[in-house]
Design a protein around this motif. Sequence first.
Motif, mmCIF file in Angstrom:
data_model
loop_
_atom_site.group_PDB
_atom_site.id
_atom_site.type_symbol
_atom_site.label_atom_id
_atom_site.label_comp_id
_atom_site.label_asym_id
_atom_site.label_seq_id
_atom_site.Cartn_x
_atom_site.Cartn_y
_atom_site.Cartn_z
ATOM 1 N N PRO A 138 0.842 -1.204 0.000
ATOM 2 C CA PRO A 138 0.000 0.000 0.000
ATOM 3 C C PRO A 138 0.876 1.253 0.000
ATOM 4 O O PRO A 138 1.468 1.618 1.015
ATOM 5 C CB PRO A 138 -0.801 -0.125 1.301
ATOM 6 C CG PRO A 138 0.076 -0.925 2.212
ATOM 7 C CD PRO A 138 0.875 -1.846 1.330
ATOM 8 N N PRO A 190 -4.264 0.375 5.465
ATOM 9 C CA PRO A 190 -5.560 0.083 4.837
ATOM 10 C C PRO A 190 -6.453 -0.807 5.696
ATOM 11 O O PRO A 190 -5.978 -1.576 6.535
ATOM 12 C CB PRO A 190 -5.165 -0.642 3.548
ATOM 13 C CG PRO A 190 -3.764 -0.225 3.269
ATOM 14 C CD PRO A 190 -3.131 -0.037 4.613
ATOM 15 N N THR A 194 -7.735 0.970 0.614
ATOM 16 C CA THR A 194 -6.792 2.026 0.982
ATOM 17 C C THR A 194 -7.469 3.339 1.334
ATOM 18 O O THR A 194 -6.814 4.269 1.793
ATOM 19 C CB THR A 194 -5.796 2.282 -0.167
ATOM 20 O OG1 THR A 194 -6.532 2.650 -1.344
ATOM 21 C CG2 THR A 194 -4.959 1.043 -0.443
ATOM 22 N N ARG A 226 -2.578 3.564 -2.798
ATOM 23 C CA ARG A 226 -3.057 2.414 -3.563
ATOM 24 C C ARG A 226 -2.037 1.270 -3.484
ATOM 25 O O ARG A 226 -0.841 1.503 -3.287
ATOM 26 C CB ARG A 226 -3.294 2.813 -5.022
ATOM 27 C CG ARG A 226 -2.077 3.293 -5.763
ATOM 28 C CD ARG A 226 -2.435 4.089 -6.990
ATOM 29 N NE ARG A 226 -3.169 5.301 -6.635
ATOM 30 C CZ ARG A 226 -3.297 6.353 -7.449
ATOM 31 N NH1 ARG A 226 -2.777 6.320 -8.656
ATOM 32 N NH2 ARG A 226 -3.966 7.410 -7.057
#
Length: 485
Positions: free
Chosen positions: A102, A126, A131, A240
Amino acid sequence: MSGKHTLIVGCVVFFFILSSTFYCVLSGSGSSRIASVRNIDYSYTIQEINLTNIEKHITFLSNLNSRVSGYPEFYNATRYIAEEMRSYGIDVYLENFTLAVPVVYDAKVTVISPEKISLKAYALWPNLIETCETPEEGLQGRLIYAGYGELNSFNGKDVNGSIVLMEFNSGRKWTNAIMLGAKAVIFIEPETTTTEEATQKFLKIPLDVPRFYVKRSDGELLKNLLENGKVKVKVDLKMRFEEREVSNVIGIIEGTDPTLKNEVVVVSAHYDTISVVPELAPGTDDTTGIATLLELARVFKKYPSRRTIMLVAFSGHHFALQGAREFVDKHFDEIGHKIKLLVNLDLSMEKDALVALWIGYFYQYDLDPGRFIWISQRISNDYMPQLYQLNKNYSGKFINAMDIGSWRRYIPFITLDSEPFTVSGGLGFSFVTAMTSKKYLNTPFDNLKNLNIENVKPQADIALWIIYNLANEDQLPECHATRFN
């Protein structure tokens, strides 16, 4: 011979055969017991352990803001470990693999009114795979302060559509804000916190609610603005999952025995860290194992063992032991006949006693501990008594938990990089600091302020002593790799 004598002899033979089955079979020797280690004084090895070197490694690695696998400064750690091993004259190479990480690209809080102020913020870990990115334009809302998240803290406040500011040490009560309709949560950095608090700030369900962490001074600024009237803020979060290439660092120290050098003893530790705030993951206590591994590497190079030593610095530990699993997959065909043993270091500076464990919390398969009986007995009956004779101060600093069922009493809820090797049929176990709470693990507070380097010395000495003895044994148990379908 009388029937009575025949029965006695038969029983003796039966129990002799039965006892032999408790030992792993030797290659080409049927049910023979393994020969004892040669009568060599290894005391010079533990005298070589230098705490200053270990502290140097801990300090460098902890000063990297984040060693989450795949984060920018993680790669500085990879280079540092490889360069340190090479500086000792060790042959080093990398084994690369990809990892879904992430990645944080942006996290900020902007005060829109009563005045415009831009504040640095940090994303939280996350919620499972979510996320919690904000839209491109961010999220706007009125700011309200909810203290520690108790329901009565929301009395008289219009929570629906708001952005809630609250104290980090609020347990899981931040979910009260979400149930009342808040768009996002901003946590204020505490003076200190714990692992338990940290793990309650993300969920194992993909709840899409942006959560932020701000420094204490910025949190106080926002609270002061609220005391003087209404405040409107905007939050932005870009985070992300992306695939990143990361590496296990491998160092090879060839053995001195013409025959035994073809057998390998792996000594491992992980070098990545974790934090509820992934950009703030110094992992000082989490660095104890890899720092000790580097010092052991120096000693092993100076005093090579009869068997080859493979030093492995695992990445991806905090991603379901992916580094250890990748290593086992790559070397699966060598387990048992070439790689005879894996000894992992998962150490802490909280305490100074060591426990040996062949199982952790990751797999928890119902494995037979019988394969470890020989090693366990050698440690308890030979190695440690010899060490206690050298220095009585080591007494009480070691617990052998490899042949008992109550191993959970000695360690917190942690997973061990030796587990994939063991589950695959190999002889793998870990040295873990006994009776620790891992108080700051998974928090930004696992930092150099909590350095207690003196606790490392007895652990490093004992680990080196046992590993060195095992690496110099005339013979080690033979085990075989097994795949689970």
